[in-house]
Design a protein around this motif. Structure first.
Motif, PDB file in Angstrom:
ATOM      1  N   ARG A 108       4.631   5.817  -6.772  1.00 23.18           N
ATOM      2  CA  ARG A 108       3.869   6.772  -7.809  1.00 23.18           C
ATOM      3  C   ARG A 108       4.826   8.595  -7.647  1.00 23.18           C
ATOM      4  O   ARG A 108       4.927   8.764  -9.019  1.00 23.18           O
ATOM      5  CB  ARG A 108       2.598   6.392  -7.825  1.00 23.18           C
ATOM      6  N   SER A 147     -21.128  30.308   5.480  1.00 23.54           N
ATOM      7  CA  SER A 147     -22.575  29.630   5.172  1.00 23.54           C
ATOM      8  C   SER A 147     -23.255  30.427   3.711  1.00 23.54           C
ATOM      9  O   SER A 147     -24.306  29.904   3.628  1.00 23.54           O
ATOM     10  CB  SER A 147     -23.044  30.005   5.909  1.00 23.54           C
ATOM     11  N   GLU A 148     -22.770  30.830   3.591  1.00 20.73           N
ATOM     12  CA  GLU A 148     -23.487  30.996   2.077  1.00 20.73           C
ATOM     13  C   GLU A 148     -24.431  31.958   1.938  1.00 20.73           C
ATOM     14  O   GLU A 148     -24.804  32.772   0.600  1.00 20.73           O
ATOM     15  CB  GLU A 148     -23.796  29.988   0.759  1.00 20.73           C
ATOM     16  N   ASP A 193     -23.807  35.506  -0.263  1.00 20.36           N
ATOM     17  CA  ASP A 193     -24.356  34.795  -1.268  1.00 20.36           C
ATOM     18  C   ASP A 193     -25.894  35.218  -1.956  1.00 20.36           C
ATOM     19  O   ASP A 193     -26.710  35.495  -2.704  1.00 20.36           O
ATOM     20  CB  ASP A 193     -23.719  33.868  -1.884  1.00 20.36           C
ATOM     21  N   GLU A 220       3.513   1.374  -3.053  1.00 23.35           N
ATOM     22  CA  GLU A 220       2.639   1.465  -4.238  1.00 23.35           C
ATOM     23  C   GLU A 220       2.689   3.469  -4.244  1.00 23.35           C
ATOM     24  O   GLU A 220       2.994   4.146  -5.262  1.00 23.35           O
ATOM     25  CB  GLU A 220       1.624   1.290  -4.543  1.00 23.35           C
ATOM     26  N   ARG A 221       2.490   4.087  -3.300  1.00 23.95           N
ATOM     27  CA  ARG A 221       2.341   5.613  -3.759  1.00 23.95           C
ATOM     28  C   ARG A 221       3.276   5.802  -3.875  1.00 23.95           C
ATOM     29  O   ARG A 221       3.701   7.260  -4.466  1.00 23.95           O
ATOM     30  CB  ARG A 221       1.558   5.405  -2.611  1.00 23.95           C
ATOM     31  N   LEU A 274       0.726  -1.314  -0.056  1.00 20.95           N
ATOM     32  CA  LEU A 274       0.234  -0.493  -0.761  1.00 20.95           C
ATOM     33  C   LEU A 274       0.627   1.612  -0.388  1.00 20.95           C
ATOM     34  O   LEU A 274       0.538   2.523  -0.672  1.00 20.95           O
ATOM     35  CB  LEU A 274      -0.999   0.109   1.573  1.00 20.95           C
TER      36      LEU A 274
END
Lengths: 333, 246
Positions: free
Chosen positions: A60, A198-199, A202, A56-57, A53
């Motif tokens: 890469r 928290s928009e 907008d 492999e990274r 695991l």
């Protein structure tokens, strides 16, 4: 970091952790980048799967070009751009505010007066007890210190003059503004910041509301009204604090203390403090709203914006007070 | 006739584009999806479509109002539901939904109350008029957000990740609501999402954005794209395949 030996046999390892695998994979990746051919053999079971695991990274990552280091010039340039963006944001805020103020003054009926009364209550009535208690204590402390020092010169009869002048001209406007900044300013910055992340800001804009007119202008108006009013109340309460010390420590009758206050003060001393209050209120409201609306980055950003707003408000208040001192001195008031 | 027409649009922040040469149209009455992986610019594209951000290049034309940037200060020609619902915490659900009506209509207060009650009923929130947003669940907040977006009777709705973060039952209920609104009211609905189940259930057409390609890598019916993906990235997205990770 030292590369591991070119050949590593894992047979003897029966169990280990992801942390150990991370350290080994990092070293393995360094070795690969350095051109060494390293392999793990005979790793099986849990060791084998964890190792696969992580390596492999690491393999890469080796294929990607290493990130370029930023030169000092690039870092200076980037920081300059960040600062310029802040300046642009502040200028845009001022522009929007002028526009919103003009529009609100042209059509005062369209303002949300119900909301403004609620804000008056929240920032004015609810905040008055603490502001006035502090003013009372400041008056008391000032009178106490003055009585001790002035008594050495036999001038303790001037305590009322000192307390009333220092309170109305300096202490009451500044201390009241600082209390309002700490209480209302911080709350406004946090509220605006939360709405921003928290928009909600907008959402207001997409519903055709100008956030500067709907959110900022009412707060500006409220603080420009309540700060001078609270300053005037603080003048009175602070002078009462001084009265307590004058009566208790100097054996001065309340009437004679109040008469001394009346003789020491002229209208401009009180009026000048109130003018300061109007400006200080505007400083607190605008700084809090500007920092709040500029919030980015979730809950942490709200905390950062609030802290930044409080620090900026304190600095601007003291700076404005200094300018007032210079101006009043210049015009002999 | 197209409800929205986007021509050669470039979007981004601080002078650097994250998506370029975006050209697509949204038909009237469509449930149109904007798809793509995390960070590819879906929500940024939505901000441009609703006029919250100015394009770096290109144009957006919304039928009946033109450039959304020009219309942002006026009476809204479309409704928007934000990802979190973006309800105002100090107001009840009824006050939230009634806010655009109080701002843009001269209706009597009692009429507004009736309209608000019906809007909340349409999204399954009757009886919750006097609740504060903090007193209801995430799914209910999104429903209330949709009710507020529909308050002014517009025919165009923008929804930002409506089913994100919801439990499966709430997500399905929200999907059903969107289909009901689309079919019953003939609304054009533009949705930003990456929830596969919702995509296949509600989407009539979609575009798919890609971070590396900085553009649209697929356009069409999501079910067709799933069955016959035009490229590797579309295949990995629709079939939930790893694109290089675990």
């Amino acid at each position: 970091m030292c590369p591991p030996p070119p050949r590593s046999t894992c047979r003897a390892w029966s169990a280990w952790t992801g942390g150990a695998a991370a350290v080994l994979a990092e070293a393995w990746g360094d070795a690969l980048r350095g051109g060494a051919a390293v392999s793990f053999q005979n790793a099986s079971g849990e060791v084998g799967s964890i190792l696969a695991l992580y390596t492999e990274r690491a393999a890469r990552d080796c294929l990607r070009p290493p990130p370029k280091r930023e030169s000092t010039l690039t870092q200076i340039g980037r920081e300059t751009v960040v600062k310029l963006v802040v300046v642009k944001r502040i200028l845009a805020f001022i522009g929007h505010m002028l526009q919103a103020t003009g529009s609100a003054l042209r059509n005062p009926r369209t303002l949300n007066w119900e909301g403004i009364w609620r804000l008056m209550e929240r920032h004015g009535t609810d905040g008055a007890p603490i502001a006035l208690l502090i003013a009372f204590l400041i008056g008391l402390i000032t009178a106490f210190q003055a009585s001790v020092q002035l008594a050495q010169f036999g001038a303790d009869s001037l305590v009322a003059d000192l307390v009333s002048l220092s309170l109305t001209r300096e202490l009451a406007p500044l201390m009241t503004a600082i209390v309002i900044a700490g209480r209302s300013g911080a709350s406004i910055a946090a509220e605006m910041g939360t709405m921003q992340v928290s928009e909600e800001v907008d959402a207001l804009r997409t519903m055709g509301f100008d956030p500067y007119r709907y959110l900022v202008f009412p707060r500006l108006l409220v603080l420009m009204i309540i700060t001078p009013l609270m300053t005037l109340l603080a003048d009175g309460v602070g002078i009462l604090g001084g009265l307590g010390i004058a009566v208790a420590q100097l054996d001065v009758s309340p009437l004679s203390y109040l008469l001394s206050v009346r003789n020491a003060l002229d209208l401009w001393d009180v009026f000048g403090g109130a003018i300061k209050g109007v400006v200080f209120g505007a400083i607190v409201a605008l700084t809090a709203c500007e920092r709040g609306l500029g919030t980015t980055g979730g809950a942490e950003g709200v905390g950062r914006a609030t802290t930044s707003a409080v620090v900026a408000m304190m600095f601007y208040l003291v700076l404005a007070d200094t300018l007032f001192a210079v101006l009043f001195n210049l015009y002999g008031v | 006739m197209a409800a929205i027409s986007v021509q050669d649009l470039a979007i981004g922040f601080g002078g650097s584009a994250i998506q370029e040469h975006l050209t697509f149209q949204v038909g009237t009455g469509e449930v149109f999806l904007i798809l793509g992986g995390s960070g590819c610019g879906k929500s940024t594209l939505l901000r441009h479509l609703i006029g919250l951000q100015a394009p770096m290049a290109g144009s957006i034309e919304i039928a009946g109002i033109g450039d959304p940037l020009d219309s942002i200060a006026g009476k809204p020609a479309f409704g928007v539901m934000f990802q979190s619902g973006a309800l105002f915490g100090s107001m009840t659900l009824a006050q939230n939904v009634g806010l655009p009506l109080r701002r843009w209509t001269n209706l009597e207060l009692s009429t507004i109350e009736t309209i608000v009650r019906w809007k909340l009923r349409l999204v399954g929130l009757d009886g919750f008029e006097n609740h504060l947003p903090s007193e209801i669940s995430g799914g209910m907040k999104k429903r209330a957000g949709i009710a507020r977006a529909m308050a002014l009777e517009t025919n165009l709705l923008f929804l930002d990740e409506p089913s994100a973060g919801l439990d499966p039952v709430s997500a399905v209920e929200l999907d059903e609501l969107i289909l009901t609104l689309s079919a019953g009211l003939g609304m054009t609905i533009v949705i930003v999402t990456h929830e596969l189940e919702s995509i296949f259930k509600i989407g009539s057409r979609c575009i798919m954005l890609d971070k590396e390609a900085r553009g649209i890598i697929a356009e069409g019916d999501p079910r067709v794209l799933r069955d016959d993906p035009p490229n590797f990235k579309v295949r990995t997205f629709f079939r939930r395949l790893p694109a290089g990770g675990i």
